[in-house]
Design an enzyme around this catalytic site. Structure first.
Site, PDB file in Angstrom:
ATOM      1  N   ASP A  25      32.542  72.992  49.531  1.00 11.56           N
ATOM      2  CA  ASP A  25      33.086  74.137  48.804  1.00 11.56           C
ATOM      3  C   ASP A  25      32.331  75.357  49.297  1.00 11.56           C
ATOM      4  OD1 ASP A  25      33.767  76.139  47.072  1.00 11.56           O
ATOM      5  OD2 ASP A  25      33.231  75.075  45.239  1.00 11.56           O
ATOM      6  N   LYS A  86      32.332  85.690  51.950  1.00  9.39           N
ATOM      7  CA  LYS A  86      33.681  85.130  51.844  1.00  9.39           C
ATOM      8  C   LYS A  86      34.736  86.220  51.662  1.00  9.39           C
ATOM      9  CE  LYS A  86      36.076  81.399  49.362  1.00  9.39           C
ATOM     10  NZ  LYS A  86      35.911  80.385  48.309  1.00  9.39           N
ATOM     11  N   GLU A 186      41.470  75.116  46.853  1.00 15.48           N
ATOM     12  CA  GLU A 186      40.485  74.845  45.806  1.00 15.48           C
ATOM     13  C   GLU A 186      41.096  74.291  44.512  1.00 15.48           C
ATOM     14  OE1 GLU A 186      38.426  78.582  45.950  1.00 15.48           O
ATOM     15  OE2 GLU A 186      37.468  78.040  47.842  1.00 15.48           O
ATOM     16  N   ASP A 208      41.492  78.968  38.426  1.00 16.86           N
ATOM     17  CA  ASP A 208      40.249  78.964  39.192  1.00 16.86           C
ATOM     18  C   ASP A 208      39.772  80.393  39.434  1.00 16.86           C
ATOM     19  OD1 ASP A 208      38.212  78.711  41.024  1.00 16.86           O
ATOM     20  OD2 ASP A 208      39.326  77.501  42.468  1.00 16.86           O
TER      21      ASP A 208
END
Lengths: 623, 179
Positions: A25, A86, A186, A208
């Protein structure tokens, strides 16, 4: 063209050696690695027994550090310490404004590249390179912990990531020397972790909210099949934005002016700390050291809620959209699952609960659940679960289109189409004698090309001149199971194969990747060649194994003796070459085996589909 | 690269009798069964060519599924395999009453954007559209099974119009939710 090794689920063939595989992850704030050991998915800790690796990289003058140590250097060495990288993945220089002041770095532009690079004392680095440092650290941790080399990894990405962001993630893995089995969305990963945990089939929604991204996915679970019906979200919305909102509040309250990079880091860190405190407490102290003095203040949960309410509301809009796209009404949702660190915030829990009319589930640690799901998928893809019926069917998050006259975007593949997917569309010329056409590939839902994401520009050249409107240019979009696309264009009248020049608008080019690979300290020239040779050897063995299995099954039935001899000839020269040939030579020989068996493969394809139908008839008899 | 055997009929692929009325549950379960055979996840360690093939096959199965699941696409596909000429996307209908009806619907959608209870209004229009879609589908079925492909084509085209208006309505509903 055919699958040479077709097997029905559950029909395992040869006994199989356990392969080391991991799920990663790669998060905005923290990253994790997990693996299945003795049948159970677990997160792998570092030597100090810590699971979370802060996604922070420090490019110090002496060395590059990743994780906790890098994190501790944030305020003292702000310009060389990169956090939340990210958010930069797959982004172009022009996108940086849109990200606001979140990124306090010095960006530099490199000639002929649209990819922003951050200037540090060690040199200029792209988001891909910085992410590859994090991936390398995690892979090393996994290999130490599992005691061997990883055969492959599953890396999770936000479901709402576009093509450029996915490609950047894959490039980072390539740079880290990892074999990527799959990029997994994800929320889908989280559903796997939950779905295997509970035995309940039905509709679930995965909400999420991470450090920098938000996803909502609606899935149908049915006997090990995880079918995503729709997904939505925002790949630039997360906990960072809440820190930002509270940071702004602190700046105002404390009357701070002249924010230098060190001070803005301090403010953001204080904001994050207060946010975390407010998860449990109703009031949080805030302290800022500024010009040899200290400002002390406090923020109540109610004040915080007011600061973030608009952000949370935006996520709920995405939820309603996703439900509509899935053609599902809210009361059909069996479970609503919370994932991502930002779902610990009480206001998020309350507002999501109110929208869905039920208590959201968060029984698995929201920080770990994605990595656990990825580990389960990696274990299966490595072939460690030959009898598993688990299957993940995902969708394309954003429509793919093409620029047409007047800067308009015509959609070729709609969002929420099941992937893999392939669609072709025909276009024609508008001028007499035209022999070339430019193709602009875009991603997004808006009508105007300029409002969408530009992915690539192609030029189809060299078809014969015809009168306007006579040429038939077929553009085919193909999206694979990673959500990554390839495009080809062909003028079908002339049958002339035309050249296509691909210029990625946002990503790194292959040659950039290669030069980074060469430049990176871990890969000396020799290592790269060694690696390329090893890859070709593995591929050669796969090709031979596939051909042998196939020939044994039906070679005599489908092929003439002459055809058989021809295929065997090429296969044998490849086999002899494996031990002695260079990478390029092996590549050539593999190609020649493929060419020689093309016809055979086509026959097997047809047989396979007929078998699939025959299988159906058996089903019917059983019914 | 070749595409997977185009000779294979979508109905045969899913083991269903060709026709407009489908067992959707069966279509769904067959789709999952085929995907469990062809999905690229099953070929992660296969040769590069097998990987490519599996992407193509799985894409093809998805396309077949999508075509049969959607009533408008299904009707067009039935016309196609029945040998009828497909209605052109840009072609308009010559049915004046139908045209009027479409115009009125569009106006109503625009009007409800400004209405006080816009979402509720839009839902009323939505249920009318669904009703209209099933009436047209019924007309299609009658014509198609009587072998009257010309009338079937007209119905299919009308179904497509209604679907487009429905999409417009959905866009409006998205906007209303955003506001």
């Amino acid at each position: 063209m055919a699958l040479l090794q077709i097997s029905e689920p559950g029909q395992s063939t040869a006994p199989h050696q356990h392969q080391l595989a991991a799920g990663i992850d790669l998060g905005t704030t923290n990253s994790l690695v997990a693996s299945v050991r003795s049948g159970e998915a677990m997160c792998l800790p570092d030597q100090q027994d810590r699971i979370l690796l802060p996604s922070v990289v420090n490019f110090g003058s002496e060395e590059i550090t990743v994780g906790h140590l890098a994190q501790s250097l944030q305020t003292s060495d702000p310009l060389n310490t990169i956090t939340s990288v990210k958010r930069l993945m797959g982004r172009a220089i022009d996108d940086l404004n849109y990200l606001g002041d979140v990124m306090p770095y010095q960006f530099v532009e490199v000639d002929n590249s649209n990819v922003p690079r951050i200037s540090t004392v060690q040199g200029d680095f792209s988001a891909v390179e910085i992410s590859s440092q994090i991936l390398t650290a995690l892979a090393r941790r996994a290999e130490n912990s599992l005691g061997g080399e990883l055969t492959g990894v599953v890396i999770t990405v936000p479901a709402y990531y576009d093509d450029a962001q996915r490609q950047a993630t894959r490039d980072a893995a390539t740079l880290a020397g990892l074999n990527v089995f799959r990029l997994l969305n994800e929320p889908t990963a989280a559903a796997v972790a939950y779905g295997l945990d509970s035995s309940s089939d039905g509709l679930i929604a995965v909400y999420d909210l991470g450090g920098g991204t938000f996803d909502i996915s609606i899935l149908r679970l049915n006997q090990g099949v995880f079918e995503v019906l729709a997904t939505g979200g925002n790949s630039a919305l997360g906990g960072d934005d809440m820190d930002q909102a509270m940071g702004q509040w602190i700046v105002e309250q404390a009357g701070l002016d002249q924010l230098d990079p060190g001070l803005s880091r301090q403010v953001l860190l204080a904001a994050r700390q207060a946010k975390e405190t407010l998860t449990e407490a109703s009031i949080a102290p805030v302290e800022i050291n500024y010009q040899q003095s200290t400002w002390r203040g406090e923020i109540t949960r109610q004040q915080f809620d007011e600061l973030i309410a608009a952000l949370v509301k935006r996520t709920l809009t995405s939820c309603k959209r996703a439900l509509r796209d899935a053609q599902v009404s809210i009361d059909e949702i069996h479970d609503i699952v919370l994932v991502g660190g930002s779902t610990r915030i009480p206001l998020v829990k309350t507002m999501v609960g109110e929208l869905f009319g039920q208590e959201p589930r968060c029984d698995l640690d929201p920080d770990r659940v994605v990595a656990l799901g990825a580990a389960i998928q990696a274990d299966m893809l490595a072939g460690n679960k030959p009898d598993s019926e688990m299957l993940l069917l995902d969708v394309l998050p954003l429509s793919l289109g093409i620029e047409t006259m007047g800067g308009l975007c015509e959609k070729i593949i709609n969002r929420n189409s099941a992937i893999p997917v392939s669609r072709a569309q025909e276009f024609t010329t508008f001028k007499d004698g035209q022999t070339a056409m430019s193709v602009h590939v875009v991603q997004g839902e808006r009508e105007l090309v300029s409002d969408n994401r530009s992915l690539a520009r192609f030029e189809l050249r060299g078809f014969p001149p015809m009168v306007a409107g006579a040429a038939r240019i077929r553009v085919t979009y193909q999206v694979d199971a990673d959500g990554l696309m390839t495009v080809k264009a062909e003028e079908t009248n002339s049958g002339v194969a035309a050249d296509i020049v691909v210029k990625p608008s946002y990503g790194l080019t292959d040659s950039e990747i290669e030069s980074m690979l060469r430049a990176s300290m871990d890969f000396a020239q020799q290592d790269i060649e060694q690696r390329m040779l090893r890859e070709q050897q593995v591929e050669a063995n796969r090709v031979i194994e596939a051909i042998d299995t196939a020939l044994e099954m039906d070679g005599n039935k489908l092929l003439s003796t002459a055809e058989l001899t021809e295929i065997r000839k090429h296969r044998d020269s490849l086999e002899v070459a494996i031990a002695v040939a260079e990478a390029d030579e092996l590549k050539q020989l593999i190609k020649s085996v493929e060419n020689a068996s093309e016809h055979y493969v086509a026959k097997r394809m047809n047989t396979s589909i007929k078998q699939a139908l025959a299988g159906k008839q058996i089903d019917e008899i059983e019914l | 690269m070749q595409s997977p055997d185009p000779g294979q009929n979508y109905f045969e692929l899913f083991g269903l009798d060709p026709g407009f009325d489908l067992d959707l549950a069966r279509l769904h379960s067959q789709q999952q069964r085929l995907q469990s055979m062809y999905h690229p996840d099953r070929y992660v360690s296969a040769s590069a060519r097998d990987k490519r093939t599996s992407v193509q096959l799985a894409s093809w199965v998805n396309q077949a599924y999508e075509t049969l699941r959607d009533p408008v696409k299904r009707s067009r596909y039935l016309l196609e395999i029945g040998g009828a000429e497909l209605p052109d996307d840009s072609q308009t209908t010559s049915d004046a009453t139908f045209l009027m009806e479409q115009l009125e619907l569009r106006e109503e959608i625009e009007a409800c954007r400004l209405a006080e209870n816009a979402m509720m209004q839009s839902e009323i229009i939505e249920s009318r559209l669904s009703q209209r879609a099933s009436e047209l589908a019924a007309e299609f079925v009658v014509a198609y099974h009587a072998g009257d492909l010309d009338s079937a084509r007209v119905s299919s085209q009308k179904m497509q119009f209604v679907q487009r208006i429905h999409q417009q309505l959905s866009e409006l509903q998205y906007e209303l939710e955003d506001a």
